[in-house]
Design an enzyme around this catalytic site. Structure first.
Site, PDB file in Angstrom:
ATOM      1  N   TYR A   1       7.550  25.926  10.442  1.00 25.40           N
ATOM      2  CA  TYR A   1       6.477  26.341  11.351  1.00 25.40           C
ATOM      3  C   TYR A   1       5.116  26.417  10.634  1.00 25.40           C
ATOM      4  CZ  TYR A   1       9.776  27.579  15.130  1.00 25.40           C
ATOM      5  OH  TYR A   1      10.710  27.545  16.146  1.00 25.40           O
TER       6      TYR A   1
ATOM      7  N   PHE B   1       1.316  35.305  16.119  1.00 26.20           N
ATOM      8  CA  PHE B   1       2.748  35.491  16.382  1.00 26.20           C
ATOM      9  C   PHE B   1       3.638  34.907  15.267  1.00 26.20           C
ATOM     10  CE2 PHE B   1       1.311  31.640  18.602  1.00 26.20           C
ATOM     11  CZ  PHE B   1       2.175  30.688  18.062  1.00 26.20           C
TER      12      PHE B   1
ATOM     13  N   GLU C   1      10.735  17.182  10.212  1.00 28.53           N
ATOM     14  CA  GLU C   1      11.679  18.272  10.479  1.00 28.53           C
ATOM     15  C   GLU C   1      13.114  17.863  10.132  1.00 28.53           C
ATOM     16  OE1 GLU C   1       8.858  20.147  14.017  1.00 28.53           O
ATOM     17  OE2 GLU C   1      10.712  19.128  14.574  1.00 28.53           O
TER      18      GLU C   1
ATOM     19  N   LYS D   1      17.627  28.228  19.029  1.00 23.35           N
ATOM     20  CA  LYS D   1      17.199  29.381  18.235  1.00 23.35           C
ATOM     21  C   LYS D   1      18.207  30.531  18.419  1.00 23.35           C
ATOM     22  CE  LYS D   1      12.344  28.189  19.215  1.00 23.35           C
ATOM     23  NZ  LYS D   1      11.064  28.721  19.719  1.00 23.35           N
TER      24      LYS D   1
ATOM     25  N   ASN E   1      12.123  31.678  23.795  1.00 25.63           N
ATOM     26  CA  ASN E   1      12.255  30.472  24.639  1.00 25.63           C
ATOM     27  C   ASN E   1      13.396  29.554  24.192  1.00 25.63           C
ATOM     28  OD1 ASN E   1      11.058  29.345  22.411  1.00 25.63           O
ATOM     29  ND2 ASN E   1       9.218  28.616  23.447  1.00 25.63           N
TER      30      ASN E   1
ATOM     31  N   ARG F   1      14.089  25.489  29.357  1.00 32.36           N
ATOM     32  CA  ARG F   1      13.363  26.764  29.346  1.00 32.36           C
ATOM     33  C   ARG F   1      13.125  27.278  30.766  1.00 32.36           C
ATOM     34  NH1 ARG F   1       9.099  24.829  24.683  1.00 32.36           N
ATOM     35  NH2 ARG F   1      10.294  25.453  22.845  1.00 32.36           N
TER      36      ARG F   1
ATOM     37  N   HIS G   1      13.983  24.756  20.169  1.00 28.50           N
ATOM     38  CA  HIS G   1      12.871  24.009  19.558  1.00 28.50           C
ATOM     39  C   HIS G   1      13.084  22.517  19.773  1.00 28.50           C
ATOM     40  CE1 HIS G   1      10.032  22.499  16.549  1.00 28.50           C
ATOM     41  NE2 HIS G   1      10.988  21.623  16.249  1.00 28.50           N
TER      42      HIS G   1
ATOM     43  N   ARG H   1      11.140  16.727  25.014  1.00 27.14           N
ATOM     44  CA  ARG H   1      10.162  17.779  25.354  1.00 27.14           C
ATOM     45  C   ARG H   1      10.164  18.041  26.868  1.00 27.14           C
ATOM     46  NH1 ARG H   1       7.493  20.932  21.345  1.00 27.14           N
ATOM     47  NH2 ARG H   1       5.752  21.088  22.789  1.00 27.14           N
TER      48      ARG H   1
HETATM   49  P1  IDP Z   1       6.864  24.604  21.093  1.00 26.78           P
HETATM   50  O1  IDP Z   1       8.127  25.298  20.590  1.00 26.78           O
HETATM   51  O2  IDP Z   1       6.890  24.429  22.572  1.00 26.78           O
HETATM   52  O3  IDP Z   1       6.581  23.327  20.341  1.00 26.78           O
HETATM   53  P2  IDP Z   1       4.754  25.815  19.493  1.00 26.78           P
HETATM   54  O4  IDP Z   1       3.343  25.932  19.920  1.00 26.78           O
HETATM   55  O5  IDP Z   1       5.098  24.797  18.451  1.00 26.78           O
HETATM   56  O6  IDP Z   1       5.638  25.586  20.809  1.00 26.78           O
HETATM   57  O7  IDP Z   1       5.220  27.231  18.994  1.00 26.78           O
HETATM   58  C1  IDP Z   1       6.441  27.402  18.319  1.00 26.78           C
HETATM   59  C2  IDP Z   1       7.148  28.599  18.899  1.00 26.78           C
HETATM   60  O8  IDP Z   1       6.346  29.752  18.668  1.00 26.78           O
HETATM   61  C3  IDP Z   1       7.327  28.560  20.415  1.00 26.78           C
HETATM   62  O9  IDP Z   1       8.470  27.830  20.818  1.00 26.78           O
HETATM   63  C4  IDP Z   1       7.438  30.030  20.746  1.00 26.78           C
HETATM   64  O10 IDP Z   1       8.764  30.504  20.496  1.00 26.78           O
HETATM   65  C5  IDP Z   1       6.511  30.671  19.740  1.00 26.78           C
HETATM   66  N1  IDP Z   1       5.201  30.925  20.343  1.00 26.78           N
HETATM   67  C6  IDP Z   1       4.229  30.015  20.616  1.00 26.78           C
HETATM   68  N2  IDP Z   1       3.164  30.598  21.172  1.00 26.78           N
HETATM   69  C7  IDP Z   1       3.458  31.921  21.239  1.00 26.78           C
HETATM   70  C8  IDP Z   1       2.735  33.063  21.730  1.00 26.78           C
HETATM   71  O11 IDP Z   1       1.603  32.980  22.199  1.00 26.78           O
HETATM   72  N3  IDP Z   1       3.409  34.250  21.643  1.00 26.78           N
HETATM   73  C9  IDP Z   1       4.652  34.379  21.125  1.00 26.78           C
HETATM   74  N4  IDP Z   1       5.351  33.344  20.651  1.00 26.78           N
HETATM   75  C10 IDP Z   1       4.766  32.126  20.719  1.00 26.78           C
HETATM   76 MG    MG Z   2       6.128  23.018  18.355  1.00 29.00          MG
END
Ligand code: IDP
Ligand code: MG
Length: 170
Positions: free
Chosen positions: A70, A78, A147, A30, A133, A123, A136, A106
């Site tokens: 997304y 968020f 994707e 990202k 973070n 991470r 992706h 993962r």
């Molecule tokens: P992932 O990237 O680990 O699969 P997802 O739940 O798919 O996590 O969420 C996508 C992205 O959204 C996350 O990587 C993170 O950057 C952001 N995100 C997820 N949950 C939160 C939150 O509670 N606050 C802020 N950003 C979040």
């Molecule tokens: Mg995800």
């Protein structure tokens, strides 16, 4: 000749045991990861694990593509901030291939919240905040396929056989 035979035999054995060496995952650095200079480190980790790079580009994604990418999170509070951030600068989308690459990828990334990510994960080693973070990774084989087709044309996925194949897989 012997090598070719062994490779064919290994492919046959894998097909019989239903090991999918051609599983693919969509991995994307990202804008925060790009800005912090972590592209090379991520590529290094996937390469040194033994996974095969199938496609990679460097681009800025527009909001429409990210809203689609997304879509599952569109109701989350968020969501707007996430789309805004990931469209704010260049990203490095990639396709990596190998046995269990989605699940292993993962593990290599760590948890969504960097605070829950162990040292040794990407991470866990390189970031602090959930909304920054840096990377992706697809969460299932099915979402990986979706994707990959969103981010790459079929012709951008490169067919090749790494010479190390028989040293990575038995
Ligand atoms: P992932 O990237 O680990 O699969 P997802 O739940 O798919 O996590 O969420 C996508 C992205 O959204 C996350 O990587 C993170 O950057 C952001 N995100 C997820 N949950 C939160 C939150 O509670 N606050 C802020 N950003 C979040
Ligand atoms: Mg995800």
């Amino acid at each position: 000749m012997v090598c070719t035979l062994l490779t064919v035999l290994a492919a046959f054995t894998d097909a019989m045991s239903k090991r999918n060496l051609a599983e693919r995952s969509f991995i994307m650095i990202k804008p925060d990861g790009v800005q912090r200079g972590i592209i090379g480190e991520v590529i290094k980790r996937f390469e040194q694990k033994g996974f095969k790079l199938v496609a990679m580009k460097f681009m800025q994604a527009d909001e429409a593509l990210l809203k689609k990418h997304y879509a599952d999170l569109s109701e989350k509070p968020f969501f707007a901030g996430l789309v805004k951030h990931v469209s704010s600068g260049p990203v490095c989308p990639m396709v990596w291939e190998g046995l269990n690459v989605v699940k292993t990828g993962r593990f290599m990334l760590g948890e969504t919240n960097p605070a829950d990510s162990r040292p040794g994960t990407i991470r866990g080693d390189f970031c602090i905040d959930m909304g920054r973070n840096i990377i992706h990774g697809s969460d299932s084989v099915e979402s990986a396929q979706k994707e990959i087709s969103m981010w790459f044309d079929e012709k951008e996925l490169v067919e090749w056989t790494p010479v190390q194949h028989s040293m990575v897989y038995e």
